[in-house]
Write an enzyme that holds these catalytic residues in place. Sequence first.
Site, mmCIF file in Angstrom:
data_model
loop_
_atom_site.group_PDB
_atom_site.id
_atom_site.type_symbol
_atom_site.label_atom_id
_atom_site.label_comp_id
_atom_site.label_asym_id
_atom_site.label_seq_id
_atom_site.Cartn_x
_atom_site.Cartn_y
_atom_site.Cartn_z
ATOM 1 C CG HIS A 81 -1.834 1.199 1.279
ATOM 2 N ND1 HIS A 81 -3.198 1.070 1.412
ATOM 3 C CD2 HIS A 81 -1.607 2.523 1.202
ATOM 4 C CE1 HIS A 81 -3.754 2.267 1.415
ATOM 5 N NE2 HIS A 81 -2.803 3.174 1.296
ATOM 6 C CG HIS A 116 -0.837 7.159 -0.923
ATOM 7 N ND1 HIS A 116 -2.076 7.296 -1.515
ATOM 8 C CD2 HIS A 116 -1.050 6.485 0.225
ATOM 9 C CE1 HIS A 116 -3.001 6.742 -0.738
ATOM 10 N NE2 HIS A 116 -2.396 6.236 0.325
ATOM 11 C CE LYS A 151 -7.880 2.492 -1.010
ATOM 12 N NZ LYS A 151 -6.784 2.395 -0.079
ATOM 13 C CG HIS A 164 -9.763 4.619 3.400
ATOM 14 N ND1 HIS A 164 -8.537 5.256 3.535
ATOM 15 C CD2 HIS A 164 -10.531 5.081 4.414
ATOM 16 C CE1 HIS A 164 -8.582 6.063 4.587
ATOM 17 N NE2 HIS A 164 -9.788 5.988 5.123
ATOM 18 C CG HIS A 179 -4.753 2.290 5.808
ATOM 19 N ND1 HIS A 179 -6.100 2.258 6.024
ATOM 20 C CD2 HIS A 179 -4.572 2.947 4.639
ATOM 21 C CE1 HIS A 179 -6.700 2.872 5.027
ATOM 22 N NE2 HIS A 179 -5.802 3.298 4.180
ATOM 23 C CG ASP A 188 -1.561 4.871 4.133
ATOM 24 O OD1 ASP A 188 -1.653 5.256 2.956
ATOM 25 O OD2 ASP A 188 -2.307 5.283 5.046
#
Length: 364
Positions: free
Chosen positions: A17, A19, A103, A140, A178, A251
């Site tokens: 995971h 970004h 996602k 999420h 997460h 994350d």
Amino acid sequence: MTSKAKELIIRQPDDWHLHLRDGNLLRSVVAASANVFRRAVVMPNLSPPITSINAAINYKKRILDSLPSNSVFDPLMTIYLTDDLSPKVLEEGNKSGIFFGAKLYPANSTTNSSHGVSDLNAIYPLLETLQVLGIPLLIHGEVTDKNVDIYDREAVFIDRNLHPLLSRFPGLKVVLEHITTDYAVQFVEKSQYNLAATITPHHLHINRNAMFEGGVRSDFYCLPIAKREKHRIALRKAATSGKSCFFLGTDSAPHTRDSKESSCGCAGIFNAPYALESYAEVFDQEDALDRFEAFASLNGPAFYGLPMNQKTITLVKKSQLIPEFVQVKGSHSPSQRISIFHAGQTLKWSILSSSLTQYHNSHT
Ligand code: NCD
Ligand code: ZN
């Protein structure tokens, strides 16, 4: 391996995971991940989000173009589910092999999620398609209902949304990302479905007090928000348990100083530069270094049905002082700094530089 160990050799890890952003920000942060992790699941919450095959292909190309030369880092692309996405996009994307996962952001749950899903029932045809195609759903897991306290949003999501979703789509491969609560830990552990969870380094190190130590500390604000100490303890137990349903997902979510510090600052912690060392410290403190490889390098590939990485990486028990920030390329402005998780602290583990070597069976 005991806590007295001075060296730890594990198969090269993956980040399930991550970004990476875009443009100068992407170019400034991608090497931190690519130098350590072999693969990473790249989140699609750009602005605008990745909602088509072409957008995913082009984003992947921009990531590959930003890598250090000789890098073999493999970005695994995801598609951002929206209320009006057509199942055809998933089917065609599956044929082309571009989508590793889909996602699910509940609309307005976090950074760049305004295009997310407003009603889970409305995307049941998409979930049906994912189930048929065998594409994992990455969630999420927070409700966005303003009447629900921010510290309860994960638990309420599990009861209100995740539980019904899993029983309606029992064949779907789902990752609750997460996780931040003992409730999520127990739910995932006990699940009879194809469910796993990622755990970040920051949720293993900080509880909610970190955000308010001597003032408001935006560097520790992320979503899902860090919870009470008892939850941090439960997460540490889960991560270091060796259980196959828990694996590494940083994350890492870089934001520049000016976007963190405003009247409405962004959520996200940038941990990529020292993520592996940060996790290793937790496993050492929990006397569980012998289970570090399972969490970092084995459980993820096993869940996703992917091969384990063939190289190894060596960590040594050697203290290092963590720098304060990464400067965004092309700028010298303090507003374009990205604070690094653990800034100014000393971590006890370091990665032996250029330690990536071919895996030999003698390494256990
Ligand atoms: C992430 C981001 O900044 O993109 N922020 C965060 O706090 N984790 C989005 C997300 O994963 O929630
Ligand atoms: Zn994220």
